[in-house]
Design an enzyme around this catalytic site. Structure first.
Site, short mmCIF file in Angstrom:
data_model
loop_
_atom_site.label_atom_id
_atom_site.label_comp_id
_atom_site.label_asym_id
_atom_site.label_seq_id
_atom_site.Cartn_x
_atom_site.Cartn_y
_atom_site.Cartn_z
N GLU A 155 32.22 27.61 40.88
CA GLU A 155 32.50 27.54 39.44
C GLU A 155 32.10 26.16 38.93
OE1 GLU A 155 33.37 30.01 37.73
OE2 GLU A 155 34.29 31.44 39.11
N ARG A 170 33.54 30.94 44.91
CA ARG A 170 32.71 30.86 43.71
C ARG A 170 32.46 29.39 43.36
NH1 ARG A 170 33.65 36.09 40.41
NH2 ARG A 170 33.81 37.52 42.18
N ARG A 205 45.78 35.07 40.32
CA ARG A 205 45.96 35.33 38.88
C ARG A 205 47.11 36.31 38.66
NH1 ARG A 205 40.21 35.93 35.76
NH2 ARG A 205 39.33 33.90 36.33
N ARG A 260 42.15 29.00 35.06
CA ARG A 260 41.98 30.37 35.58
C ARG A 260 41.08 30.44 36.79
NH1 ARG A 260 38.73 32.82 31.50
NH2 ARG A 260 38.24 30.71 30.86
N HIS A 261 40.32 29.38 37.06
CA HIS A 261 39.28 29.45 38.08
C HIS A 261 39.57 28.61 39.31
CE1 HIS A 261 36.90 30.87 34.56
NE2 HIS A 261 36.53 31.74 35.48
N SER A 305 38.85 43.56 37.74
CA SER A 305 37.60 44.02 37.18
C SER A 305 37.10 45.14 38.09
CB SER A 305 36.63 42.84 37.18
OG SER A 305 35.51 43.14 36.45
N GLU A 346 42.52 38.26 32.38
CA GLU A 346 41.88 39.30 33.20
C GLU A 346 42.32 39.08 34.65
OE1 GLU A 346 37.48 39.13 33.66
OE2 GLU A 346 38.08 39.53 35.71
P1 AMO Z 1 35.09 39.75 39.32
O1 AMO Z 1 34.04 38.71 39.43
O2 AMO Z 1 35.57 40.05 37.94
O3 AMO Z 1 34.61 41.13 39.91
O4 AMO Z 1 36.31 39.33 40.22
C1 AMO Z 1 37.41 40.19 40.38
C2 AMO Z 1 38.73 39.48 40.13
O5 AMO Z 1 38.84 38.37 41.00
C3 AMO Z 1 39.51 37.29 40.37
N1 AMO Z 1 38.61 36.13 40.36
C4 AMO Z 1 39.01 34.85 40.40
N2 AMO Z 1 40.23 34.28 40.46
C5 AMO Z 1 40.31 32.94 40.49
N3 AMO Z 1 39.23 32.13 40.47
C6 AMO Z 1 37.98 32.63 40.40
N4 AMO Z 1 36.93 31.81 40.39
C7 AMO Z 1 37.84 34.06 40.35
N5 AMO Z 1 36.78 34.89 40.29
C8 AMO Z 1 37.27 36.14 40.29
C9 AMO Z 1 39.84 37.77 38.98
C10 AMO Z 1 38.87 38.88 38.74
O6 AMO Z 1 39.36 39.84 37.82
N6 AMO Z 1 32.81 42.82 42.58
C11 AMO Z 1 33.59 42.76 41.35
C12 AMO Z 1 34.82 43.63 41.41
C13 AMO Z 1 34.58 45.10 41.43
O7 AMO Z 1 33.79 45.61 40.58
O8 AMO Z 1 35.19 45.80 42.26
C14 AMO Z 1 33.99 41.32 41.11
O9 AMO Z 1 33.83 40.46 41.93
O10 AMO Z 1 41.18 38.25 38.97
#
Ligand code: AMO
Length: 436
Positions: A215, A213, A406, A221-222, A358, A355
């Site tokens: 970001e 990502r 996380r 958290r990211h 998701s 979170e």
């Molecule tokens: P989402 O974008 O919420 O959902 O991502 C799912 C989970 O992945 C983790 N996560 C991250 N952890 C650390 N850094 C990040 N940049 C990051 N982005 C996401 C989180 C988050 O809850 N396709 C949907 C999922 C689905 O519907 O099955 C999705 O990508 O813990």
């Protein structure tokens, strides 16, 4: 002589053995030298006496992180001198010490508390600390237990691609890859489309996938690169079927790590998380109301923390599901029952203020999915490969994704997710600080 692990020494009292590992500490006590030596199984104390003249000469040169091989005899330690840990009941009296590798003088004391950036700058060294080894032992245990729980629930594992032709989430910040003939590729932001396709062959499928990502900010958290445990299941009535499968996996993981790593929770000053038989479930609006807030389309980080405190106090749970987010705030493939509009069948799982997962029931009807794409300004033509799964028969289905870093961070109550990532990447760092 074969190598004996430190943890096996208790079974070899009075016997000659050969061990090997890293020197953690050297303590000089008059004519004696004590060494703490670590291997993959634990740390043991080694005593070097003047009787072993050559060994003593070598011991005098040793410093932290030197790699040594030691031959000696295993002695039981007197009752009042027994140390903690698997190897605390015995010590090794050295007869011969060979240096396998020297280490330069360390930049800091390994027991010192470092600021996060310094810790990350020196990861090849700092990953060796007890704290780091604990974190990544916990992470490996979480992953292993999660995997076993999903397999026990009838899921088949597959390897998802990290290079994708279009952005999986249709718009989430993706990294471009310029290499392919006449096409721009991306690093996958999620294995979403592929796990849905895998419902076709397997009905229930999961993957442990790298997600990327772009970001825009560096937060606690990211990450730019994260590891997700994603699953998808067919024949669901609604999102609650997915939540139940997830709840079971989470409970299986917590049970397993509480049993095998109770000592770790203690060292991190926390306790195994509370997992009641059913995790509390609140709709977004119910959650905001419980926090005394007005209606809103999403939760802020402070709301996530607040509602987790509420769940712990009111429902004895460290986990809470939030459901019924407005459809427009969720990804394009999220199902909305017309009777429930404008709310979707998506959910989040929060754990100790954050979170960690998701998920949702998905749209399984091809025409509805194409229409949703158009509504979102996405070109269905670009998704024609994925759409085949729907064209050729797709049951009602749903799934979710747990961020491994996380989950690990909240399990041990580590404030920054980067400390729960072996080699974290964010916009400021790929191994080293990018500004350096
Ligand atoms: P989402 O974008 O919420 O959902 O991502 C799912 C989970 O992945 C983790 N996560 C991250 N952890 C650390 N850094 C990040 N940049 C990051 N982005 C996401 C989180 C988050 O809850 N396709 C949907 C999922 C689905 O519907 O099955 C999705 O990508 O813990």
């Amino acid at each position: 002589m074969e190598r004996t692990l430190n943890s096996e020494l208790t079974d070899k009292i009075g016997e000659p053995v050969r061990t090997a590992g890293w020197v953690s500490i050297r303590r000089d006590h008059g004519k004696l030298i004590f060494l703490d030596v670590r291997d993959r199984s634990g740390e043991v104390q080694c005593v070097v006496t003047p009787k072993a003249e050559d060994a003593l000469a070598v011991a005098k040169t040793l410093r932290p992180q030197w790699v040594v091989e030691i031959e000696g005899e295993v002695k039981e330690r007197p009752e009042n001198m027994k140390g903690a840990g698997v190897c605390g009941g015995v010590e090794l009296v050295a007869r011969r010490i060979a240096v396998l590798s020297q280490a330069e003088e360390l930049p800091f004391d390994m027991a010192a508390e470092l600021n996060l950036d310094t810790h990350l700058d020196y990861l090849p060294l700092t990953l060796r600390t007890k704290r780091s080894r604990d974190i990544f032992t916990m992470q490996a245990a979480i992953l292993d237990a999660y995997r076993r729980s999903l397999i026990a629930q009838g899921f088949t594992e597959f390897a998802a691609p990290a290079l994708v032709g279009g952005d999986a989430e249709g718009g989430a910040a993706a990294f471009k890859v310029e290499y392919f003939n006449d096409a721009v590729a991306f690093l996958a932001t999620s294995p979403q489309l592929y796990k849905q396709i895998m419902v076709g062959p397997f009905e229930r499928a999961f993957t442990v996938a790298k997600i990327f990502r772009a970001e825009k900010s560096a937060t606690t958290r990211h990450l730019s690169e994260a590891t997700c445990i994603d699953f998808e299941m067919g024949f669901v009535e609604n999102e609650h079927a997915v939540m139940r499968a997830l709840e079971r996996s989470i409970r299986d993981v917590v049970e397993e790590v509480s049993r095998t790593h109770a000592d770790m929770f203690e060292r991190f000053g926390t306790t195994p998380p509370l997992t009641p038989e059913h995790f509390p479930v609140l709709t977004l609006q119910e959650a905001l109301k419980a926090l005394g807030k007005k209606e809103a389309p999403d939760m802020e980080p402070e709301d996530e923390r607040g509602i987790c405190e509420w769940a712990k106090k009111e429902r004895g749970s460290d986990f809470i599901f939030i459901t019924r987010f407005p459809t427009k705030k969720r990804a394009f493939y999220t199902y909305e029952d017309p009777a429930e509009a404008p709310y979707s069948r998506g959910f989040d799982l929060l754990f100790r203020g954050l979170e960690i997962n998701s998920g949702a029931q998905r749209i399984h009807d091809q025409a509805m999915l194409v229409e949703r794409m158009r509504d979102r300004g996405l070109d269905p033509q670009k998704f024609r490969y994925y759409l085949q799964a729907f064209k050729y028969g797709m049951p009602p289905h749903g799934g979710c994704s747990t961020g491994l870093e996380r989950f690990t961070a909240r399990m041990l109550e580590i404030p920054n997710v980067k400390e729960a990532t072996a080699f974290p990447r964010d916009m400021n760092r790929i191994d080293v600080r990018l500004s350096d």
